[in-house]
Design a protein around this motif. Structure first.
Motif, PDB file in Angstrom:
ATOM      1  N   LEU A 121       0.817  -0.790   0.376  1.00  0.00           N
ATOM      2  CA  LEU A 121       0.173   0.252  -0.306  1.00  0.00           C
ATOM      3  C   LEU A 121       0.960   1.486   0.420  1.00  0.00           C
ATOM      4  O   LEU A 121       2.184   0.990   0.714  1.00  0.00           O
ATOM      5  CB  LEU A 121      -1.094   0.243   1.012  1.00  0.00           C
ATOM      6  CG  LEU A 121      -1.560  -0.772   1.752  1.00  0.00           C
ATOM      7  CD1 LEU A 121      -2.619  -1.365   2.622  1.00  0.00           C
ATOM      8  CD2 LEU A 121      -2.974  -0.807   0.466  1.00  0.00           C
ATOM      9  N   ASN A 137       2.420   6.447   9.621  1.00  0.00           N
ATOM     10  CA  ASN A 137       1.816   5.055   8.994  1.00  0.00           C
ATOM     11  C   ASN A 137       2.010   4.261  10.253  1.00  0.00           C
ATOM     12  O   ASN A 137       1.449   3.328  10.274  1.00  0.00           O
ATOM     13  CB  ASN A 137       1.201   4.929   7.719  1.00  0.00           C
ATOM     14  CG  ASN A 137       0.284   5.477   6.988  1.00  0.00           C
ATOM     15  OD1 ASN A 137      -0.283   6.532   7.489  1.00  0.00           O
ATOM     16  ND2 ASN A 137      -0.045   4.578   6.058  1.00  0.00           N
ATOM     17  N   THR A 193      -2.445   7.756  -3.126  1.00  0.00           N
ATOM     18  CA  THR A 193      -3.450   7.096  -2.008  1.00  0.00           C
ATOM     19  C   THR A 193      -4.069   5.705  -2.350  1.00  0.00           C
ATOM     20  O   THR A 193      -4.712   6.152  -3.766  1.00  0.00           O
ATOM     21  CB  THR A 193      -3.929   8.075  -0.701  1.00  0.00           C
ATOM     22  OG1 THR A 193      -5.064   8.753  -2.077  1.00  0.00           O
ATOM     23  CG2 THR A 193      -3.880   8.973  -0.535  1.00  0.00           C
ATOM     24  N   SER A 194      -4.600   5.146  -1.676  1.00  0.00           N
ATOM     25  CA  SER A 194      -5.435   3.967  -2.070  1.00  0.00           C
ATOM     26  C   SER A 194      -6.409   4.171  -1.820  1.00  0.00           C
ATOM     27  O   SER A 194      -6.988   4.168  -0.214  1.00  0.00           O
ATOM     28  CB  SER A 194      -4.432   2.440  -1.140  1.00  0.00           C
ATOM     29  OG  SER A 194      -5.741   1.416  -1.778  1.00  0.00           O
ATOM     30  N   ARG A 195      -7.739   4.510  -2.743  1.00  0.00           N
ATOM     31  CA  ARG A 195      -9.415   4.451  -1.960  1.00  0.00           C
ATOM     32  C   ARG A 195     -10.277   3.828  -2.834  1.00  0.00           C
ATOM     33  O   ARG A 195      -9.230   3.991  -4.109  1.00  0.00           O
ATOM     34  CB  ARG A 195      -9.621   6.311  -2.172  1.00  0.00           C
ATOM     35  CG  ARG A 195      -8.944   7.508  -1.432  1.00  0.00           C
ATOM     36  CD  ARG A 195      -9.299   7.354   0.096  1.00  0.00           C
ATOM     37  NE  ARG A 195     -10.340   7.938   0.186  1.00  0.00           N
ATOM     38  CZ  ARG A 195     -11.015   8.753   0.378  1.00  0.00           C
ATOM     39  NH1 ARG A 195     -10.215  10.524   0.358  1.00  0.00           N
ATOM     40  NH2 ARG A 195     -12.348   8.844   0.405  1.00  0.00           N
ATOM     41  N   ALA A 214      -9.285   1.354  -5.988  1.00  0.00           N
ATOM     42  CA  ALA A 214      -8.550   0.624  -5.152  1.00  0.00           C
ATOM     43  C   ALA A 214      -9.165  -0.407  -4.784  1.00  0.00           C
ATOM     44  O   ALA A 214     -10.248   0.004  -4.433  1.00  0.00           O
ATOM     45  CB  ALA A 214      -7.438   1.702  -3.837  1.00  0.00           C
ATOM     46  N   SER A 247      -1.844   8.456   6.096  1.00  0.00           N
ATOM     47  CA  SER A 247      -1.452   8.782   4.828  1.00  0.00           C
ATOM     48  C   SER A 247      -2.337   9.647   3.469  1.00  0.00           C
ATOM     49  O   SER A 247      -2.116   9.718   2.417  1.00  0.00           O
ATOM     50  CB  SER A 247      -0.530   7.777   4.349  1.00  0.00           C
ATOM     51  OG  SER A 247       0.685   8.129   4.741  1.00  0.00           O
ATOM     52  N   ASN A 269      -5.288   6.790   2.965  1.00  0.00           N
ATOM     53  CA  ASN A 269      -5.596   5.579   2.156  1.00  0.00           C
ATOM     54  C   ASN A 269      -6.781   5.593   3.348  1.00  0.00           C
ATOM     55  O   ASN A 269      -6.854   5.095   4.718  1.00  0.00           O
ATOM     56  CB  ASN A 269      -5.051   4.204   2.524  1.00  0.00           C
ATOM     57  CG  ASN A 269      -3.193   4.742   2.133  1.00  0.00           C
ATOM     58  OD1 ASN A 269      -3.587   5.240   0.989  1.00  0.00           O
ATOM     59  ND2 ASN A 269      -2.472   4.692   2.399  1.00  0.00           N
ATOM     60  N   GLU A 270      -7.994   4.976   2.670  1.00  0.00           N
ATOM     61  CA  GLU A 270      -9.026   4.455   3.350  1.00  0.00           C
ATOM     62  C   GLU A 270      -9.127   3.170   3.499  1.00  0.00           C
ATOM     63  O   GLU A 270      -8.883   1.674   3.081  1.00  0.00           O
ATOM     64  CB  GLU A 270     -10.069   4.550   2.025  1.00  0.00           C
ATOM     65  CG  GLU A 270     -11.837   4.764   3.217  1.00  0.00           C
ATOM     66  CD  GLU A 270     -12.879   5.096   2.208  1.00  0.00           C
ATOM     67  OE1 GLU A 270     -13.574   4.930   2.423  1.00  0.00           O
ATOM     68  OE2 GLU A 270     -12.751   5.569   1.200  1.00  0.00           O
ATOM     69  N   TRP A 271     -10.294   2.376   5.165  1.00  0.00           N
ATOM     70  CA  TRP A 271     -10.021   1.583   4.798  1.00  0.00           C
ATOM     71  C   TRP A 271     -11.597   1.471   5.828  1.00  0.00           C
ATOM     72  O   TRP A 271     -12.274   2.720   5.992  1.00  0.00           O
ATOM     73  CB  TRP A 271      -8.730   0.823   6.526  1.00  0.00           C
ATOM     74  CG  TRP A 271      -7.137   1.274   5.901  1.00  0.00           C
ATOM     75  CD1 TRP A 271      -6.486   2.842   5.564  1.00  0.00           C
ATOM     76  CD2 TRP A 271      -6.594   0.701   6.248  1.00  0.00           C
ATOM     77  NE1 TRP A 271      -5.548   2.368   5.363  1.00  0.00           N
ATOM     78  CE2 TRP A 271      -5.238   0.478   5.745  1.00  0.00           C
ATOM     79  CE3 TRP A 271      -6.645  -0.782   6.116  1.00  0.00           C
ATOM     80  CZ2 TRP A 271      -4.043   0.096   5.338  1.00  0.00           C
ATOM     81  CZ3 TRP A 271      -4.617  -1.415   5.619  1.00  0.00           C
ATOM     82  CH2 TRP A 271      -3.916  -1.026   4.986  1.00  0.00           C
TER      83      TRP A 271
END
Length: 115
Positions: free
Chosen positions: A11, A19, A56-58, A63, A106, A108-110
């Motif tokens: 990621l 992070n 970013t990872s969204r 993503a 950072s 990124n969505e979780w």
């Protein structure tokens, strides 16, 4: 190691050190650095790593959404907020349980879910 199973996930992290601190503190993950731009994590259910990146990872941008499990959803949400995470979607019901979404330091969505 099992063949044809997901083994590792990587990621992006705009703020690699932030992070690492966040996931160590909130979720108890363990990190091992491989140079200044990569840190592998373990004790997370699935091993993986963060690489330094400006994106970013969204899910909104295509993503995959990584979903964690918690025995105490409200407590986990409070820990996420108190250690620098941003709640993207507060706790909501879905068929099979409840969950919330958050952004790590950072961006990124979780998600975190519980029964």
């Amino acid at each position: 190691m099992q063949s044809n199973h997901i083994n590792y996930v990587e990621l992006p992290a705009q703020h690699l050190e932030a992070n690492k601190t966040f996931f160590e503190t909130v979720f108890g993950w363990v990190f091992e650095d491989f140079g200044p731009d990569y840190s592998a994590f373990s004790n997370s259910g699935l091993d993986g790593g963060f690489f330094r990146a400006e994106f970013t990872s969204r899910p909104q941008s295509g993503a995959a959404l990584v979903v964690l499990y918690s025995n105490d959803l409200a407590q986990t949400l409070a820990r996420v907020e108190s250690h620098g995470g941003t709640i993207e979607q507060p706790i909501f019901e879905f068929p099979g349980g409840r969950r919330f979404h958050f952004l790590d330091p950072s961006g990124n969505e979780w998600a975190v879910w519980s029964k």
